[in-house]
Every structure is written in C-alpha cells, then in structure tokens.
Design a protein around this motif. Structure first.
Motif, PDB file in Angstrom:
ATOM      1  N   THR A   1      -0.459   9.099  10.173  1.00 57.46           N
ATOM      2  CA  THR A   1      -1.600  10.001  10.332  1.00 57.46           C
ATOM      3  C   THR A   1      -2.154   9.932  11.749  1.00 57.46           C
ATOM      4  O   THR A   1      -2.561  10.948  12.321  1.00 57.46           O
TER       5      THR A   1
ATOM      6  N   GLY B   1       4.692   4.110   2.862  1.00 59.73           N
ATOM      7  CA  GLY B   1       3.815   2.990   2.588  1.00 59.73           C
ATOM      8  C   GLY B   1       4.127   1.775   3.439  1.00 59.73           C
ATOM      9  O   GLY B   1       4.937   1.827   4.366  1.00 59.73           O
TER      10      GLY B   1
ATOM     11  N   THR C   1      -4.184  -1.812   6.620  1.00 58.22           N
ATOM     12  CA  THR C   1      -4.417  -0.395   6.359  1.00 58.22           C
ATOM     13  C   THR C   1      -4.448   0.440   7.637  1.00 58.22           C
ATOM     14  O   THR C   1      -4.242   1.654   7.594  1.00 58.22           O
TER      15      THR C   1
ATOM     16  N   ASN D   1       7.061  -1.062   7.535  1.00 61.71           N
ATOM     17  CA  ASN D   1       6.795   0.321   7.170  1.00 61.71           C
ATOM     18  C   ASN D   1       7.993   0.821   6.378  1.00 61.71           C
ATOM     19  O   ASN D   1       9.129   0.735   6.851  1.00 61.71           O
TER      20      ASN D   1
ATOM     21  N   ASP E   1      -0.917  11.631   0.525  1.00 66.90           N
ATOM     22  CA  ASP E   1      -1.064  12.658   1.550  1.00 66.90           C
ATOM     23  C   ASP E   1      -0.928  14.037   0.922  1.00 66.90           C
ATOM     24  O   ASP E   1      -0.248  14.197  -0.103  1.00 66.90           O
TER      25      ASP E   1
ATOM     26  N   SER F   1       0.835   5.363   0.604  1.00 65.24           N
ATOM     27  CA  SER F   1       0.086   6.426   1.256  1.00 65.24           C
ATOM     28  C   SER F   1       0.037   7.665   0.363  1.00 65.24           C
ATOM     29  O   SER F   1       1.069   8.114  -0.150  1.00 65.24           O
TER      30      SER F   1
ATOM     31  N   ALA G   1      -8.024  11.593   6.997  1.00 59.57           N
ATOM     32  CA  ALA G   1      -7.283  10.619   7.797  1.00 59.57           C
ATOM     33  C   ALA G   1      -6.898  11.181   9.160  1.00 59.57           C
ATOM     34  O   ALA G   1      -7.050  10.515  10.185  1.00 59.57           O
TER      35      ALA G   1
ATOM     36  N   VAL H   1      -5.271   5.597   0.236  1.00 59.70           N
ATOM     37  CA  VAL H   1      -4.121   4.747  -0.067  1.00 59.70           C
ATOM     38  C   VAL H   1      -4.286   4.151  -1.456  1.00 59.70           C
ATOM     39  O   VAL H   1      -5.397   4.035  -1.985  1.00 59.70           O
TER      40      VAL H   1
ATOM     41  N   THR I   1     -11.000   3.744   5.223  1.00 58.83           N
ATOM     42  CA  THR I   1      -9.888   3.731   4.283  1.00 58.83           C
ATOM     43  C   THR I   1     -10.434   3.822   2.870  1.00 58.83           C
ATOM     44  O   THR I   1     -11.316   3.048   2.488  1.00 58.83           O
TER      45      THR I   1
ATOM     46  N   MET J   1      -1.469   2.526   8.357  1.00 64.23           N
ATOM     47  CA  MET J   1      -1.318   3.771   7.607  1.00 64.23           C
ATOM     48  C   MET J   1      -2.289   4.823   8.129  1.00 64.23           C
ATOM     49  O   MET J   1      -2.221   5.980   7.735  1.00 64.23           O
TER      50      MET J   1
ATOM     51  N   LYS K   1      -8.523   7.644   5.321  1.00 64.88           N
ATOM     52  CA  LYS K   1      -7.166   7.566   4.804  1.00 64.88           C
ATOM     53  C   LYS K   1      -7.165   7.123   3.340  1.00 64.88           C
ATOM     54  O   LYS K   1      -7.740   6.094   2.995  1.00 64.88           O
TER      55      LYS K   1
ATOM     56  N   TYR L   1       0.842  -1.192   0.000  1.00 64.26           N
ATOM     57  CA  TYR L   1       0.000   0.000   0.000  1.00 64.26           C
ATOM     58  C   TYR L   1       0.877   1.242   0.000  1.00 64.26           C
ATOM     59  O   TYR L   1       1.872   1.318   0.724  1.00 64.26           O
TER      60      TYR L   1
END
Length: 339
Positions: A132, A75, A123, A94, A48, A46, A160, A332, A306, A126, A330, A44
């Motif tokens: 977040t 991600g 998820t 991460n 932002d 992210s 998020a 993603v 998500t 994230m 959030k 995944y």
C-alpha cells in the motif's frame, strides 16, 4: 508433528457484497516440502479492495480466483520449515501473492525476507513500507508528479493508500485535502496525518466543501473511489492537472452497470492526464520507494493506523469494512502470533 491447515476456498462468485456461502473455510494437512520450498505460517493477512475484484469474473488485470481455489491474498508470515537456501525457520517474510490460509507451502524464491528495522512494527510492512505504501508513493510521485504549492485531493483519504498519499504530498510541499466518511477520520487526517483540510462526504456538500478548501482549483486528484465524489473533483481540476487512478471502490459491489462519470469532458477541456495503474507497474521503483518511506517513517514524518481483525475465520466478513468506510488505515487480519 503434522500441521493442520485452514484455508478459505472460493465456492461461488459473490453478487453484490460477499455473503455466507461465497467462501468456505476448510481444514486439511499441510503437505511435505519438496526441495526449494518453504512452509510459512501466516501472521497477518492483508485485506484490500482488490480481493473483491479477484472474486468476480469481470475483466481485470489478472485472472480471477477460480471457483474451488484458495482465496488469493498477500500477507506477512514466519518460516516454519525450509528446504530453500537463504531462508531459515523463524525468518519473517512477505508472502507475495499468497492465499487466505494459516499455512502455505511456496517456492522459496517467491518469498522475500523482511529487513529488521528497530522500532518498526510488523504491520508497517503491510502499510507504509508494504504494497500500500508503494501504491501511494509510485502513483503520486510518478503519475501525480507533485510540485510545491500545488493542491492535492485524495478520496478514501483515511484508508491505507489515501492516508499515505496525503502525507507524501505534504512532504513534497503541497496543500492536501482529504475526503473521508466520518468526523473521526477527518479529525485523524488533519490532527494526526497533517492534512490541511478534510471533508466528511456523508455530512457535507462535497462540491461546496471543495470550493472552500481548494479556492485555486485542484492540481492532482488521487482517485480511489469514483462515482459522484469523483465527478465533483473533476469539475474543479486545473489546466494540466494529473489524475492517478488507483481505485473505483464505490462500484466494486455493483450488480448493474455504473453510470458516469458525467463530467468526463472536463478532462479534455482542462488538458488533464488520467492514468490508471496497478502497483506492480512500478516494481523497478520499489527499492527507492521503500527507502524513502522507511526514512520518513523513522523520522516521524509519516503516521499510520492499522485496523486489526482477530482470527482467520473473520476474514470474509471483515472485507466489507473497506466498502462501508468502517476501517481507519490499513485493514489486516491477525492470523497467528509472531514468534
């Protein structure tokens, strides 16, 4: 077997919204690992608001992405190959400050293995227990300093960060009013996330709605948006209010200087504490924050949404969802399947 990578490269600085040609998706082989490195496959990615800032050459908190470099982003990934003690193929990690790509090679010491929490989806790492979540927790708890009975207003409340801020404030015993851009989001905030009230800024007079829902004024303004909405909130701040400044998303695509805030003098008149922050300012509190957020999540005190976009190729066009208010929770990109 040779791995073929796909990576988004920044080709030019966007003017206004990100458009075709600003980034290019290129393919190429993944290089062999050196000692101490790992090869990661992104699960995944992210998306932002700060991604848009990194594409520009404006003054910012870290160097912008250089033209010709991979687009920067965080991600969650799975270790495909490792030459670093402590990480093995199959570990979920991460990526830290990674890039918009299918694969990436990084020093193992820069990668954090994620803990296994039964019943918690990937998820969540994230969102509530990711960066977040830490932004919301640290900004509210250490700058906002909420007290039971206080009134908290959150802009971009269904995003998020904002959705977490409001729920943390409720756990702290506060009255919480969120500002969002659709009836669907406002309904989610009040019925699912437990906000006391929500204002649809696209339909309502924000000032009048704030007067209605915050009759005793506002003690904490968790600011994510800026612009006219922020001006209305500032007018209603109480003496010694606190204002964590997390973002000014309304201006990130601006091509001309942005006016205001017009009511800035009220920060002086009301003895307001305004502090801009980046989540990494509070790294020493991450362990505490993750423990608190994970506990609240497992206890059912935190709800999160998500917004998942399928496919790395859709990352640039999906970024605009953050600026048009299309995402709930959030945002993603699902890049590949988890093992």
């Amino acid at each position: 077997m040779e791995r073929i990578n796909k990576t988004w490269i920044l080709r030019r600085r966007p003017e206004g919204e990100v458009s075709d040609g600003d980034l290019e998706l290129v393919e190429g082989p993944v290089r062999a690992l050196e000692e101490g490195e790992v090869c990661l496959r992104t699960l995944y990615l992210s998306l932002d608001p700060t991604n848009r800032i990194w594409m520009s050459d404006r003054e910012q908190y870290m160097p912008p992405v250089a033209i010709g470099d991979p687009m920067r982003g965080g991600g969650i990934a799975v270790v495909e190959e490792s030459r670093f003690d402590g990480l093995e193929p199959g570990d979920i990690v991460n990526t830290g400050l990674g890039q918009w790509s299918l694969y990436q090679v990084k020093p193992g010491k820069e990668v954090n293995k994620l803990p296994v929490l039964p019943g918690v989806p990937l998820t969540a790492y994230m969102g509530p227990i990711g960066m977040t979540g830490m932004t919301a927790y640290c900004g509210l708890m250490y700058i906002g300093q909420p007290k039971p009975g206080e009134t908290v207003v959150v802009s971009a409340a269904a995003g998020a960060v904002g959705s977490m801020v409001g729920q943390i404030a409720k756990i702290q015993g506060c009255r919480v009013v969120g500002i969002a851009g659709s009836d669907e989001k406002c309904e989610w905030l009040t019925k699912t996330a437990g906000f006391d009230a929500a204002i649809n800024y696209k339909k309502e007079d924000v000032g009048a709605a704030l007067d209605k829902h915050c009759p005793d004024g506002i003690d904490i303004n968790f600011e994510n948006v800026g612009g006219e909405i922020m001006d209305e909130v500032i007018l209603r701040l109480n003496d010694f209010a606190r204002m964590p400044l997390c973002g000014l998303i309304s201006s990130y695509n601006a091509t001309e200087p942005v006016p205001g805030p017009y009511n800035f003098s009220m920060l002086l008149m009301r003895h307001v504490t305004l502090k801009g922050f980046i989540v990494t300012d509070f790294m020493e509190h991450f362990a505490e924050g993750r423990q608190a957020m994970a506990s609240w999540l497992l206890e059912g005190k935190l709800k999160f949404a998500t917004d998942v976009v399928e496919g790395l190729e859709n990352a640039p066009t999906s970024l605009e969802r953050l600026f048009t208010g299309k995402n709930l929770g959030k945002l993603v990109v699902k890049v590949s399947d988890a093992p």
